[in-house]
Enzyme design. Structure first.
Site, PDB file in Angstrom:
ATOM      1  N   GLY A  77      -5.852 -43.850 -14.696  1.00  0.00           N
ATOM      2  CA  GLY A  77      -5.755 -43.516 -16.117  1.00  0.00           C
ATOM      3  C   GLY A  77      -7.125 -43.444 -16.747  1.00  0.00           C
ATOM      4  N   CYS A 127      -6.940 -46.871  -8.650  1.00  0.00           N
ATOM      5  CA  CYS A 127      -8.003 -46.640  -9.626  1.00  0.00           C
ATOM      6  C   CYS A 127      -7.804 -47.529 -10.865  1.00  0.00           C
ATOM      7  CB  CYS A 127      -8.067 -45.154  -9.979  1.00  0.00           C
ATOM      8  SG  CYS A 127      -9.611 -44.712 -10.777  1.00  0.00           S
ATOM      9  N   TYR A 128      -7.447 -46.967 -12.020  1.00  0.00           N
ATOM     10  CA  TYR A 128      -7.203 -47.843 -13.175  1.00  0.00           C
ATOM     11  C   TYR A 128      -6.133 -48.884 -12.823  1.00  0.00           C
ATOM     12  CZ  TYR A 128      -6.103 -49.604 -17.764  1.00  0.00           C
ATOM     13  OH  TYR A 128      -5.917 -50.443 -18.825  1.00  0.00           O
ATOM     14  N   HIS A 135      -8.401 -42.255  -5.109  1.00  0.00           N
ATOM     15  CA  HIS A 135      -7.091 -41.628  -5.353  1.00  0.00           C
ATOM     16  C   HIS A 135      -6.477 -41.154  -4.034  1.00  0.00           C
ATOM     17  CE1 HIS A 135      -6.957 -41.463  -9.776  1.00  0.00           C
ATOM     18  NE2 HIS A 135      -8.267 -41.525  -9.666  1.00  0.00           N
ATOM     19  N   GLU A 171      -3.623 -39.957  -3.635  1.00  0.00           N
ATOM     20  CA  GLU A 171      -2.638 -38.905  -3.868  1.00  0.00           C
ATOM     21  C   GLU A 171      -3.214 -37.498  -3.831  1.00  0.00           C
ATOM     22  OE1 GLU A 171      -3.909 -41.079  -5.930  1.00  0.00           O
ATOM     23  OE2 GLU A 171      -3.704 -40.566  -8.045  1.00  0.00           O
ATOM     24  N   GLY A 174      13.491 -14.509 -13.730  1.00  0.00           N
ATOM     25  CA  GLY A 174      13.120 -13.755 -12.539  1.00  0.00           C
ATOM     26  C   GLY A 174      12.264 -14.581 -11.605  1.00  0.00           C
ATOM     27  N   VAL A 223      11.359 -18.158  -9.452  1.00  0.00           N
ATOM     28  CA  VAL A 223      12.127 -18.919  -8.472  1.00  0.00           C
ATOM     29  C   VAL A 223      12.944 -20.024  -9.153  1.00  0.00           C
ATOM     30  CG1 VAL A 223      11.966 -20.342  -6.397  1.00  0.00           C
ATOM     31  CG2 VAL A 223      10.379 -18.464  -6.729  1.00  0.00           C
ATOM     32  N   ASP A 224      12.344 -20.708 -10.116  1.00  0.00           N
ATOM     33  CA  ASP A 224      12.994 -21.890 -10.697  1.00  0.00           C
ATOM     34  C   ASP A 224      14.317 -21.550 -11.374  1.00  0.00           C
ATOM     35  OD1 ASP A 224      10.596 -22.885  -9.919  1.00  0.00           O
ATOM     36  OD2 ASP A 224       9.768 -23.031 -11.942  1.00  0.00           O
ATOM     37  N   SER A 225      14.259 -20.618 -12.324  1.00  0.00           N
ATOM     38  CA  SER A 225      15.493 -20.330 -13.054  1.00  0.00           C
ATOM     39  C   SER A 225      16.520 -19.685 -12.126  1.00  0.00           C
ATOM     40  CB  SER A 225      15.211 -19.458 -14.280  1.00  0.00           C
ATOM     41  OG  SER A 225      14.577 -18.257 -13.901  1.00  0.00           O
ATOM     42  N   SER A 226      16.055 -18.947 -11.120  1.00  0.00           N
ATOM     43  CA  SER A 226      16.998 -18.312 -10.198  1.00  0.00           C
ATOM     44  C   SER A 226      17.706 -19.355  -9.342  1.00  0.00           C
ATOM     45  CB  SER A 226      16.274 -17.332  -9.285  1.00  0.00           C
ATOM     46  OG  SER A 226      15.605 -16.386 -10.058  1.00  0.00           O
ATOM     47  N   LYS A 258       7.866 -27.928  -7.395  1.00  0.00           N
ATOM     48  CA  LYS A 258       8.004 -26.505  -7.044  1.00  0.00           C
ATOM     49  C   LYS A 258       8.398 -26.280  -5.582  1.00  0.00           C
ATOM     50  CE  LYS A 258       7.381 -22.308  -8.463  1.00  0.00           C
ATOM     51  NZ  LYS A 258       7.761 -21.837  -9.800  1.00  0.00           N
TER      52      LYS A 258
END
Ligand code: XMP
Length: 521
Positions: free
Chosen positions: A59, A86-87, A178, A180, A232, A234-237, A377
């Site tokens: 953070g 870290c923090y 980090h 990650e 159109g 990927v997500d909403s489809s 995603k």
């Protein structure tokens, strides 16, 4: 998600820009985790959530400041493993009786940690230090200077003598770097070791997610009608196909053409959904509404908010037309959820407001169905494959909700959009012809609000400059520019200038994220 079926690994967010990546790395190992801002938690909430392991994120605050954020004390009393990053390392050591100081050499970027002391073969450090040192990514000003009781130093770096500390008896671990981020190559291993040590079985699979999501949609919706905003992308489809599988023709998709789409995009989407999936689809051509509202708007946030607001208006109109839809489905992803949580009071700084997030206006009266809220995603792509969507579709580059408006810095006009569309289509065609499409996370042209002088034939030209953007990324959170060959860039620039009336200069954007973002606005 029905949490009772999955053990929870709780990530307490202190506002690092990369907190989501912690969740990402854990999900890769099929570990179910949630990110909670530190200020939404207290001891009682900790006991209610009953996580099986806790990670404290990095953070921006200084742990030495009196009013800096702390983890609820219960974190250390639950009897479960805790990892501070870290923090998170600093507040953890402080809270447990150690000492943190500022004013040291600030350290950003690559560093090497070497082992010091001993650690168990089964510890979260299993498999690390095989070459005698670990490459890590640091980003800190303060550092731990005195251990808390029970802790020992496990690894040191030149500027962080307590780069890794541990109290293995209690299962408490803390790292200054980090793990990650991709720039800590073995960070994933460390996080996954931590999850294993905490007893996670890795049972969070896409097949399980699909079945649970479908059951949850049915329970939420009952026999109500749902409209789904389709972009159109990927997500909403994937959201639409999942919801259709759950409730069939109770779902109607609304594809809003805001006039900010790419060449032929509207037609491709409509054909695919009507013909391929048989999902009821309304094609709403609202380009005049959006483009008129954007007239004269140059500020990126105003653009985004204007588009977001109009989307809601348009959905509302179509919800009524569909005959009383009570629900609005959206392809909101987990990173958007976290960002909006942070925006509403969490610790991290909002970089951009994503338009498909957040509550709907009270007056709208539509409830949200967001079956992808827990996913990143690439998990959405995995779910899409699970649902049988064509590979060509799943592999499409992401396209932002505000569309070409945010690829046209400055004022958006119909003429500029037309120029941009043509250049973008040529660029993507070039990428496909060279077989590079699938190696690239996202590629597009940004039309710059600047005109420059050129010479074409025997004449002077005074036209727009454009920038080509192409990045590689795993999750859109960090990105590198794509290393095209000079030949590719030269050929593409020549084609764009020859074929697009209105552009006489082409540049290539070589900014990574951070410090840049992928989109230009
Ligand atoms: P940035 O520009 O923030 O983008 O590095 C990261 C990823 O998010 C996409 N993006 C959006 N997607 N609505 C969306 O659905 C938005 O408002 C939005 N803004 C950015 C961007 O294309 C990239 O993939």
């Amino acid at each position: 998600m029905d949490r009772s079926r999955h053990d929870l690994l709780l990530i307490i967010d202190f506002g690092s820009q990369v907190t989501q990546l912690i969740a990402r790395r854990l999900r890769e190992a099929s570990v179910y985790c949630e990110i909670w801002p530190y200020n939404a938690l207290n001891d009682a909430k900790m006991r209610e959530l009953a996580p099986k392991g806790v990670i404290l994120s990095g953070g921006p605050a200084s742990a030495t400041a009196a009013d800096s954020p702390r983890a609820p004390d219960a974190v250390f009393d639950l009897g479960v493993p805790v990892l501070g990053i870290c923090y998170g390392q600093q507040t953890m050591l402080l809270q447990l009786g150690g000492r943190v100081e500022g004013g040291h050499h600030r350290e950003f970027g690559r560093a090497f940690v070497t082992p010091s002391g001993t650690h168990g073969r089964d510890s979260i450090f299993a498999g690390l230090f095989a070459t005698g040192r670990e490459e890590v990514w640091m980003s800190h000003g303060d550092r731990v200077t005195e251990l808390a009781p029970g802790f020992e130093v496990v690894g040191t770096s030149p500027n962080a003598p307590m780069a890794i500390v541990a109290d293995e008896a209690r299962g408490f671990y803390a790292v200054q770097f980090h793990p990650e981020v991709h720039h800590t190559p073995n960070g994933r291993l460390l996080l996954q070791n931590f999850a294993r040590l905490a007893g996670f079985k890795g049972d969070w699979t896409m097949g399980a997610y699909r079945a649970e999501a479908i059951a949850k949609i049915r329970t939420q919706v009952g026999d109500g009608k749902v409209i789904c905003g389709l972009s159109g992308g990927v997500d909403s489809s994937v959201a639409a196909v999942l919801i259709h599988e759950a409730i069939g023709d109770q779902l109607t998709c609304v594809f809003v053409d805001h006039g900010l789409l790419r060449q032929n995009e509207a037609q491709e989407v409509v054909t695919m959904f009507r013909d391929h999936y048989n999902i009821p689809l309304v094609h709403a051509d609202e380009s005049d509404l959006f483009l008129d509202a954007l007239d004269g708007v140059a500020d990126p946030e105003v653009k985004r908010k204007t588009i977001g607001r109009l989307f809601i208006d348009v959905f509302q109109k179509h919800a009524e037309a569909v005959g009383g839809a009570a629900f609005l489905a959206q392809g909101t992803l987990y990173p958007d959820v976290i960002e909006s949580v942070s925006f509403a009071g969490g610790p991290s700084v909002t970089i951009k407001s994503h338009h498909n997030v957040g509550g709907l206006p009270e007056k709208m009266g539509l409830k949200l169905v967001e079956p992808l809220r827990e996913l990143f995603k690439d998990e959405v792509r995995a779910l899409g494959r699970e649902l049988g969507l064509p590979a060509s579709f799943i592999g499409r580059h992401p396209f932002p909700g505000p569309g070409l408006a945010i690829r046209c810095p400055g004022e958006v006009t119909r003429d500029k959009l037309e120029i941009l569309r043509k250049a973008d289509a040529i660029y993507i065609d070039q990428i496909r012809r060279h077989g590079l499409y699938d190696d690239i996370w996202q590629a597009f042209v940004a039309l710059l609000p600047v005109r420059t002088v050129g010479v074409m034939g025997d004449g002077r030209s005074y036209d727009y400059a454009c920038a080509l953007r192409a990045v590689t990324s795993v999750d859109g959170m960090t990105a590198d520019y794509y290393p095209f060959t000079h030949e590719f860039l030269g050929e593409t620039a020549t084609r764009i200038i020859n074929e697009v009336h209105g552009i006489n200069r082409v540049t290539y954007d070589v900014t990574s994220k951070p410090p840049g973002t992928i989109e230009w606005e």
